[in-house]
Design a protein around this motif. Structure first.
Motif, PDB file in Angstrom:
ATOM      1  N   TRP A   1      -5.154   9.135   2.765  1.00 30.07           N
ATOM      2  CA  TRP A   1      -5.736   8.262   1.735  1.00 30.07           C
ATOM      3  C   TRP A   1      -4.633   7.296   1.329  1.00 30.07           C
TER       4      TRP A   1
ATOM      5  N   TYR B   1       0.847  -1.197   0.000  1.00 31.97           N
ATOM      6  CA  TYR B   1       0.000   0.000   0.000  1.00 31.97           C
ATOM      7  C   TYR B   1       0.882   1.246   0.000  1.00 31.97           C
TER       8      TYR B   1
ATOM      9  N   ARG C   1      -3.661   3.561  -0.651  1.00 29.81           N
ATOM     10  CA  ARG C   1      -4.226   2.710  -1.697  1.00 29.81           C
ATOM     11  C   ARG C   1      -3.235   1.653  -2.179  1.00 29.81           C
TER      12      ARG C   1
ATOM     13  N   THR D   1      -8.130  -0.764  -7.744  1.00 29.42           N
ATOM     14  CA  THR D   1      -7.417  -0.413  -6.511  1.00 29.42           C
ATOM     15  C   THR D   1      -8.250  -0.787  -5.288  1.00 29.42           C
ATOM     16  N   THR D   2      -7.562  -1.040  -4.173  1.00 26.12           N
ATOM     17  CA  THR D   2      -8.209  -1.056  -2.868  1.00 26.12           C
ATOM     18  C   THR D   2      -7.681   0.144  -2.097  1.00 26.12           C
ATOM     19  N   ASN D   3      -8.550   0.726  -1.266  1.00 26.49           N
ATOM     20  CA  ASN D   3      -8.241   2.021  -0.673  1.00 26.49           C
ATOM     21  C   ASN D   3      -8.636   2.091   0.789  1.00 26.49           C
TER      22      ASN D   3
END
Length: 335
Positions: free
Chosen positions: A190, A179, A192, A199-201
């Motif tokens: 933020w 990440y 990600r 994407t994962t966030n």
């Protein structure tokens, strides 16, 4: 000479006893299996009948908060006659035993470790189905907790080394080094990760203690907070552009209006928390997906710590991505 022989004899006896003790100990191999995959050990005949239907109703119920129906677990049925060797090493196992006294057991590390084995037994099909239904929530909670713990173990192998989160927000949170921090201010992060299809966030921020009141408008309060944060910090690709009619485009992360968020009370870091699940979209754009939001009540510091996970993964299942994000959120430790 006698002393030497006596000492040698004692040593031989000690080693023999030690070897015997070691041989008596059962060697438990590491468990295996994909995340959210449960092995169901049951006869083919029962699997194709009412017992199989009861199991499927429990384990493959759709997950709330995803854009398309996805089952809670993927299940693999295995007849008892072939349940041996490597097949027994799955991390989560549900065993059905017929012609036995009615029972429900949760066992640890029976064939591998870590592992949860749930055994449901009964003298008749009706007894087994009744036991399954009476313990449905416990079955789901047991397996889901095991999968959450496994995802946490996997992520801990490559932890991040960011220190600014703790310095600015007074908390720690565990996520893999893959990440990256996409945006950072004094009280907002933020974070990600790129995946194959998107994407994962994560969003981490704080709001004043008075910003959330437990009343009938709780859902709308959470939605208002997350939408205001999205509007300020997470913009769409066309945000700020001018339309042909001269109107300025506003594109930002917001809550999907047509899908009512689901809200519940839970505990995170031994603190009361509000869990909200729903769908997000980008205003004036064509992106969207699921989110899970936790507002953690931090009475000592007179604030709410809010941690949200959201995924953008078009055309693929999102269940496992959301499990990872939930596991990360639940690792939060507030100073």
């Amino acid at each position: 000479m006698r002393k030497i022989l006596f000492s040698a004899l004692l040593f031989t006896l000690f080693v023999s006893c030690k070897d015997k003790d070691s041989s008596d100990k059962k060697i438990i191999l590491d468990s295996s299996g994909s995340i959210n995959n449960v092995s169901v050990v049951v006869d083919n005949e029962l699997w194709d009948g009412s017992i199989g239907d009861a199991i499927r109703n429990i384990l493959t119920a759709p997950i709330y908060g995803l854009p398309q129906d996805e089952p809670m677990f993927t299940i693999s049925q295995i007849p008892p006659s072939v349940f041996s060797g490597f097949v027994t090493k799955n991390r989560t196992v549900l065993k059905i035993q017929v012609n036995k006294e009615t029972g429900f057991e949760v066992l640890n590390n029976v064939y591998a470790q870590p592992q949860k084995v749930i055994v449901v037994s009964g003298k008749s099909r009706e007894q087994i189905i009744e036991t399954l239904n009476n313990n449905a929530s416990k079955i789901v909670k047991t397996f889901r907790s095991e999968e959450m713990a496994e995802r946490t173990r996997q992520m801990a192998k490559s932890p991040h080394n960011f220190t600014s989160i703790q310095k600015k927000l007074g908390l720690t949170i565990q996520f893999p080094s893959v990440y990256r921090i996409a945006r950072e201010t004094d009280n907002f992060f933020w974070i990600r990760k790129d995946i194959t299809t998107g994407t994962t966030n994560l969003m981490i921020f704080e709001v004043p203690y008075t910003a959330i009141q437990r009343n009938d408008s709780l859902v709308s309060q959470i939605v208002k907070i997350r939408d205001s944060i999205g509007k300020e910090y997470i913009k769409g690709r066309q945000d700020g552009e001018i339309k042909s009619n001269g109107e300025k485009i506003e594109s930002y992360l917001a809550t999907e209006d047509s899908y009512a968020p689901f809200i519940s009370e839970t505990i995170v870091d031994n603190k009361p928390a509000i869990e909200t699940k729903g769908l997000w979209d980008l205003k004036a754009d064509f992106m969207g997906g699921p989110f899970i939001n936790y507002a953690i009540e931090d009475k000592i510091n007179k604030r709410w710590v809010i941690v949200e996970g959201f995924a953008f993964a078009p055309s693929v299942e999102k269940r496992d991505y959301m499990l990872e994000l939930e596991a990360i959120i639940k690792s939060v430790k507030i100073n």
